[in-house]
Design an enzyme around this catalytic site. Structure first.
Site, PDB file in Angstrom:
ATOM      1  N   ASP A 182     -74.347  40.055  10.696  1.00 22.31           N
ATOM      2  CA  ASP A 182     -73.117  39.407  10.243  1.00 22.31           C
ATOM      3  C   ASP A 182     -72.082  40.469   9.934  1.00 22.31           C
ATOM      4  O   ASP A 182     -72.423  41.590   9.538  1.00 22.31           O
ATOM      5  CB  ASP A 182     -73.368  38.567   8.983  1.00 22.31           C
ATOM      6  CG  ASP A 182     -74.239  37.355   9.261  1.00 22.31           C
ATOM      7  OD1 ASP A 182     -74.142  36.800  10.370  1.00 22.31           O
ATOM      8  OD2 ASP A 182     -75.021  36.962   8.375  1.00 22.31           O
ATOM      9  N   ASP A 204     -72.029  31.865  14.064  1.00 23.08           N
ATOM     10  CA  ASP A 204     -71.881  30.931  12.941  1.00 23.08           C
ATOM     11  C   ASP A 204     -70.565  30.170  13.049  1.00 23.08           C
ATOM     12  O   ASP A 204     -70.504  28.960  12.784  1.00 23.08           O
ATOM     13  CB  ASP A 204     -71.912  31.685  11.607  1.00 23.08           C
ATOM     14  CG  ASP A 204     -73.233  32.387  11.370  1.00 23.08           C
ATOM     15  OD1 ASP A 204     -74.266  31.875  11.833  1.00 23.08           O
ATOM     16  OD2 ASP A 204     -73.226  33.455  10.731  1.00 23.08           O
TER      17      ASP A 204
END
Length: 202
Positions: free
Chosen positions: A144, A178
């Site tokens: 991420d 995401d």
């Protein structure tokens, strides 16, 4: 909408997602942050693949999560194929394609990153290191990097429970995959009637 166009969306999202992850993994040390604006930073973190950094405990927790996601992606893929076959609305096909692409992007991390990258703690990771990766097949961590701390500061003292505490509004760190999943779900919520039109009663 044709399956060819849906596949183009999936491939485009996957390319952007994986290119960004490989760049971050090989150019950032874990925890490194580069501010872009006051409200946006590039921050390299890794997680086990669940929302909000949650983790399934136990020796086989990570393996179970990865296998579950592989089964889920098959179901989403069938949903996409069936929707195209039935000439479903464009918004439904686009939404499913975005959800599929995002789920697949994070599965790539979970399945392969443990064997194709070494550790990022206090060092830049190498691609296909000679001594092997930081994990095993199905035990990779999701990369991420998108961090949007829209507001940081101390909450008012009069606020119950959290008064006086330091607080960051929108603290999660996420990735392109995401984002793709979130956009797909939001489209389904906003355009639910177009995505799932009621059949006219005969």
């Amino acid at each position: 909408m044709s399956l060819k166009k849906a596949s183009f969306i999936i491939i485009l999202v996957l390319l952007i997602d994986q290119i960004s992850k490989v760049y971050i993994k090989t150019n950032f040390i874990l925890g490194e942050e580069i501010p872009v604006f006051d409200w946006f930073s590039i921050l390299f973190v890794e997680n086990e693949g669940m929302a909000w950094g949650a983790k399934i405990p136990g020796e086989y927790g990570k393996l179970f999560l990865t296998l579950f996601r592989l089964v889920a992606i098959v179901g989403i893929g069938y949903w996409l194929w069936d929707s195209v076959r039935k000439r479903a609305s464009r918004v439904l096909v686009v939404s499913i394609a975005l959800i599929f692409a995002g789920a697949f992007g994070n599965i790539v991390d979970s399945v392969f990153y443990g064997i194709i990258f070494d550790d990022s703690h206090n060092q830049l990771a190498s691609f296909m290191p000679a001594d092997g990766g930081y994990g095993t097949l199905f035990h990779g961590k999701v990369v991420d990097m998108l961090y949007f701390p829209l507001w940081k500061g101390y909450l008012p003292e009069w606020l119950p429970f959290w008064g006086g505490n330091y607080f960051t509004f929108f603290e999660p760190v996420f990735n392109v995959a995401d984002t793709s999943i979130s956009v797909g779900v939001i489209l389904l919520l906003l355009f639910h009637k177009k995505a799932f039109p009621d059949k006219e009663e005969e």
